[in-house]
Design an enzyme around this catalytic site. Structure first.
Site, mmCIF file in Angstrom:
data_model
loop_
_atom_site.group_PDB
_atom_site.id
_atom_site.type_symbol
_atom_site.label_atom_id
_atom_site.label_comp_id
_atom_site.label_asym_id
_atom_site.label_seq_id
_atom_site.Cartn_x
_atom_site.Cartn_y
_atom_site.Cartn_z
ATOM 1 N N LYS A 193 44.305 40.918 24.273
ATOM 2 C CA LYS A 193 43.121 39.845 24.622
ATOM 3 C C LYS A 193 41.936 40.984 24.971
ATOM 4 O O LYS A 193 40.875 40.744 24.581
ATOM 5 C CB LYS A 193 43.619 39.224 26.047
ATOM 6 C CG LYS A 193 42.587 38.759 26.746
ATOM 7 C CD LYS A 193 42.936 38.136 27.777
ATOM 8 C CE LYS A 193 43.544 38.903 29.247
ATOM 9 N NZ LYS A 193 42.095 39.557 30.052
ATOM 10 N N ASN A 194 42.530 42.214 25.794
ATOM 11 C CA ASN A 194 41.379 42.880 26.095
ATOM 12 C C ASN A 194 40.601 43.715 25.279
ATOM 13 O O ASN A 194 39.762 44.550 25.586
ATOM 14 C CB ASN A 194 41.834 43.664 27.417
ATOM 15 C CG ASN A 194 42.057 42.958 28.602
ATOM 16 O OD1 ASN A 194 41.727 41.756 28.683
ATOM 17 N ND2 ASN A 194 42.860 43.530 29.792
ATOM 18 N N CYS B 192 36.504 37.559 42.023
ATOM 19 C CA CYS B 192 37.642 36.861 41.441
ATOM 20 C C CYS B 192 38.927 37.219 42.557
ATOM 21 O O CYS B 192 38.497 37.908 43.405
ATOM 22 C CB CYS B 192 37.826 37.130 39.843
ATOM 23 S SG CYS B 192 38.851 38.749 39.867
ATOM 24 N N ASP C 19 47.411 46.312 35.531
ATOM 25 C CA ASP C 19 47.715 45.110 34.997
ATOM 26 C C ASP C 19 49.295 44.938 34.855
ATOM 27 O O ASP C 19 49.811 43.548 34.407
ATOM 28 C CB ASP C 19 47.084 44.977 33.683
ATOM 29 C CG ASP C 19 45.671 44.735 33.853
ATOM 30 O OD1 ASP C 19 44.878 44.701 32.698
ATOM 31 O OD2 ASP C 19 45.041 44.397 34.610
ATOM 32 N N ARG D 64 45.669 32.033 30.169
ATOM 33 C CA ARG D 64 44.376 33.034 29.614
ATOM 34 C C ARG D 64 44.713 34.344 28.892
ATOM 35 O O ARG D 64 43.869 34.822 28.167
ATOM 36 C CB ARG D 64 43.602 33.356 31.177
ATOM 37 C CG ARG D 64 42.977 32.381 31.757
ATOM 38 C CD ARG D 64 42.149 32.686 32.866
ATOM 39 N NE ARG D 64 41.351 33.924 32.241
ATOM 40 C CZ ARG D 64 40.474 34.516 33.096
ATOM 41 N NH1 ARG D 64 40.403 34.511 34.460
ATOM 42 N NH2 ARG D 64 39.580 35.452 32.624
ATOM 43 N N ARG E 117 34.666 42.865 41.879
ATOM 44 C CA ARG E 117 34.259 43.059 40.442
ATOM 45 C C ARG E 117 32.730 42.959 40.298
ATOM 46 O O ARG E 117 32.310 42.096 39.521
ATOM 47 C CB ARG E 117 35.025 41.546 39.499
ATOM 48 C CG ARG E 117 36.528 41.430 40.012
ATOM 49 C CD ARG E 117 37.486 42.436 39.621
ATOM 50 N NE ARG E 117 37.740 42.572 38.257
ATOM 51 C CZ ARG E 117 38.196 41.822 37.319
ATOM 52 N NH1 ARG E 117 38.697 40.992 37.669
ATOM 53 N NH2 ARG E 117 38.236 42.342 36.000
HETATM 54 C C1 EPZ Z 1 38.969 45.671 32.513
HETATM 55 O O1 EPZ Z 1 38.480 44.986 33.635
HETATM 56 C C2 EPZ Z 1 40.452 44.510 32.033
HETATM 57 N N1 EPZ Z 1 39.868 43.500 31.743
HETATM 58 C C3 EPZ Z 1 41.147 44.272 33.231
HETATM 59 O O2 EPZ Z 1 42.107 43.205 32.992
HETATM 60 C C4 EPZ Z 1 41.772 45.480 34.091
HETATM 61 O O3 EPZ Z 1 42.678 44.989 35.151
HETATM 62 C C5 EPZ Z 1 40.690 46.460 34.488
HETATM 63 O O4 EPZ Z 1 39.760 46.759 33.441
HETATM 64 C C6 EPZ Z 1 41.089 47.772 34.695
HETATM 65 O O5 EPZ Z 1 41.763 48.481 33.979
HETATM 66 C C7 EPZ Z 1 39.326 43.543 30.482
HETATM 67 O O6 EPZ Z 1 39.278 44.608 29.681
HETATM 68 C C8 EPZ Z 1 38.596 42.097 29.908
HETATM 69 P P1 EPZ Z 1 36.892 47.797 35.583
HETATM 70 P P2 EPZ Z 1 36.968 45.425 34.376
HETATM 71 O O7 EPZ Z 1 35.458 47.669 35.388
HETATM 72 O O8 EPZ Z 1 36.425 46.277 33.220
HETATM 73 C C9 EPZ Z 1 34.911 48.707 39.844
HETATM 74 C C10 EPZ Z 1 43.462 41.488 32.984
HETATM 75 O O9 EPZ Z 1 44.412 40.976 33.817
HETATM 76 N N2 EPZ Z 1 33.570 48.550 39.106
HETATM 77 O O10 EPZ Z 1 37.383 49.195 34.680
HETATM 78 O O11 EPZ Z 1 36.397 44.223 35.009
HETATM 79 C C11 EPZ Z 1 35.801 47.422 39.742
HETATM 80 O O12 EPZ Z 1 35.385 46.558 40.859
HETATM 81 C C12 EPZ Z 1 42.269 42.108 33.443
HETATM 82 O O13 EPZ Z 1 43.662 41.411 31.740
HETATM 83 C C13 EPZ Z 1 32.347 48.607 39.945
HETATM 84 O O14 EPZ Z 1 32.545 48.956 41.228
HETATM 85 O O15 EPZ Z 1 37.452 46.673 35.064
HETATM 86 C C14 EPZ Z 1 37.212 48.015 39.984
HETATM 87 O O16 EPZ Z 1 37.374 48.438 41.294
HETATM 88 C C15 EPZ Z 1 42.239 41.865 34.989
HETATM 89 N N3 EPZ Z 1 31.242 48.605 39.301
HETATM 90 C C16 EPZ Z 1 37.046 49.407 39.122
HETATM 91 O O17 EPZ Z 1 35.705 49.527 39.161
HETATM 92 C C17 EPZ Z 1 31.184 48.266 38.027
HETATM 93 O O18 EPZ Z 1 29.982 48.031 37.626
HETATM 94 C C18 EPZ Z 1 37.639 49.171 37.656
HETATM 95 O O19 EPZ Z 1 36.940 48.161 37.238
HETATM 96 C C19 EPZ Z 1 32.335 47.692 37.335
HETATM 97 C C20 EPZ Z 1 33.424 47.999 37.962
#
Ligand code: EPZ
Length: 431
Positions: free
Chosen positions: A22-23, A120, A308, A400, A125
């Site tokens: 999915k990702n 969420c 995850d 999802r 996020r």
């Molecule tokens: C991706 O989410 C995945 N989703 C998530 O999978 C996964 O848990 C996550 O990466 C971490 O591996 C998809 O790929 C669609 P991040 P993402 O940006 O990109 C902070 C699932 O279950 N952050 O790597 O949204 C954020 O709050 C989902 O399949 C900022 O502060 O995660 C987090 O603490 C859930 N500012 C950390 O970075 C930003 O602009 C990592 O988030 C962006 C992120």
């Protein structure tokens, strides 16, 4: 609202085939916005987030065919005439990964209006790093009424260093940079396999990307990208979920059609707990015939243990002798599953970013509530070993990100049934 009814106690035996990731599929579908030619993606999982992305793209004026069948799980996306470079709140609130269209829309159309995702279940996020990177590429950004409005005549290459490692932030800016003028260097990038898969697709479309999968990615901007065909990589998180399920139920499960190289941290942790595994070229066999011993866990960015799979590992930890300390380093609120597991008999204490799990505790069936995608998967795993019949409500969270999970589990011996029917068993091609 669909529910699962699961009777615990059956070992998982046989072979389960893993679907496309999915990702990886979500950013690859967004990448189709970068060209006026058709992009064909194969091995697309039949999950709700893919349907949501299809709706998002068609609302912009894209033509999206999506077909599922024995022969193929394929989508063809043709963004010849994009009429509305926007992602509405109605769609973004159901799937925050919709923000992946931000970079491609600004790069292709010169403007984008995307709803801020809001928080969420697992955390705030924010997308501040996506926005900061786009500004460095020369986009003008305004935020009002809950939307990000971005515009640029043409993005210009820049040297961007991410303050934090962000998966979709890396993907968003990588896509934007492919059509920027000049070279872009992205540093402190996410190294997840899904980032590398996206870069693989983009290079097949004519982009000039080097270093994807490492902390530093270099992109030489081009003026146009073309259509192509691409097969999405297997879902390492679905594979990890089934490996843990096979171990926990004392089964002998062959997790096939996966990419073992993407599962090293999960396999290493399973071995540390006492689970036997055997790795082949595109499958991993897991044998849960040993007692499990407690082991601490810290979630890290790839190639570390994936956040995850944290909820799923926590359930395994409840069946291990001893105390396991689980530290969630990626998200600020990713222990929602713990409260439901405690209701089933687990001994878990939450201390901020740490969960202390004391095992081995027998789990008993209960009526439980799914809260987010991976927490829901952990409740399914708990139900598979619980004494009695567990009812899990709000399984739309699971739909999802897991394709036909109840069919796959039934095929390897689990006693599970869905009340209500979201996807008819023999899915027809969705037009
Ligand atoms: C991706 O989410 C995945 N989703 C998530 O999978 C996964 O848990 C996550 O990466 C971490 O591996 C998809 O790929 C669609 P991040 P993402 O940006 O990109 C902070 C699932 O279950 N952050 O790597 O949204 C954020 O709050 C989902 O399949 C900022 O502060 O995660 C987090 O603490 C859930 N500012 C950390 O970075 C930003 O602009 C990592 O988030 C962006 C992120």
């Amino acid at each position: 609202m669909d529910k699962f009814v699961i009777r615990g106690g059956e070992p998982l035996l046989g072979t389960v085939h893993i679907s496309g990731a999915k990702n990886a599929a979500l950013p690859c579908m967004a990448a189709a916005l970068l060209t006026d030619q058709p992009v064909i993606l194969e091995n697309i999982p039949q999950v709700r987030d893919i349907q949501t992305t299809r709706n998002l793209l068609t609302a912009m004026g894209a033509e999206v065919e999506l077909g599922y069948g024995r022969a193929h799980h394929r989508t063809t996306i043709h963004c010849a005439n994009l009429t509305t470079p926007e992602a509405s709140y109605e769609l973004v609130k159901t799937m925050r990964a919709s923000t992946l269209v931000l970079g491609p829309l600004v790069a292709r159309c010169g403007r984008a209006r995307v709803s801020l995702p809001g928080g969420c279940a697992i955390g705030a996020r924010p997308i501040d790093l996506h926005i900061k990177g786009l500004e460095q590429l020369g986009a003008k950004i305004a935020q009002e009424h809950g939307y990000v409005e971005a515009s640029a005549t043409r993005l210009k290459g820049a040297h961007i260093v991410f303050d934090k490692i962000t998966v979709t932030g890396t993907e968003d800016l990588l896509m934007a940079a492919t059509l920027a003028e000049g070279e872009t260097v992205l540093e402190n990038c996410a190294r997840e396999p899904e980032v590398a898969d996206l870069a693989h697709l983009l290079n097949k479309m004519g982009a000039k990307i080097e270093g994807a999968g490492t902390p530093t990615i270099r992109v030489k901007g081009v003026s146009k990208l073309k259509g192509t065909k691409h097969r999405i990589i297997p879902d390492r998180i679905e594979a990890g979920t089934f490996l843990i399920a096979g171990a926990m139920t004392g089964g002998d499960l062959n997790v096939a059609s996966c990419e073992p190289a993407h599962l090293e941290a999960v396999i290493h942790k399973l071995n540390a707990v006492g689970v036997k595994t055997k790795t082949n070229s595109d499958s991993v066999r897991v044998m849960g015939d040993n007692p499990f011993t407690a082991s601490d866990l810290s979630t890290e960015e790839y190639p570390g243990f994936p956040t995850d799979c944290q909820a799923q590992f926590m359930v395994l930890a409840t069946q291990a002798e001893g105390t396991s300390t689980i530290t969630e380093n990626i998200f600020e609120n990713r222990f929602m599953h713990a409260l439901e597991l405690v209701r089933m008999g687990a001994n878990i204490k939450i201390e901020g970013h740490r969960a202390v799990v004391r095992g081995k505790t027998p789990l008993s069936a209960a009526a439980v509530l799914a809260s987010d995608l991976r927490a829901s998967a952990s409740l399914v795993l708990a139900a598979l070993v619980a004494d009695g019949e567990t009812i899990i409500d709000r399984v739309y969270h699971i739909d999802r990100g897991y394709e036909h999970i109840e069919e796959k589990l039934k095929d390897v011996g689990a006693q599970i049934k869905r009340i209500g029917e979201m996807f008819p068993k023999k899915a027809v091609a969705a037009r």
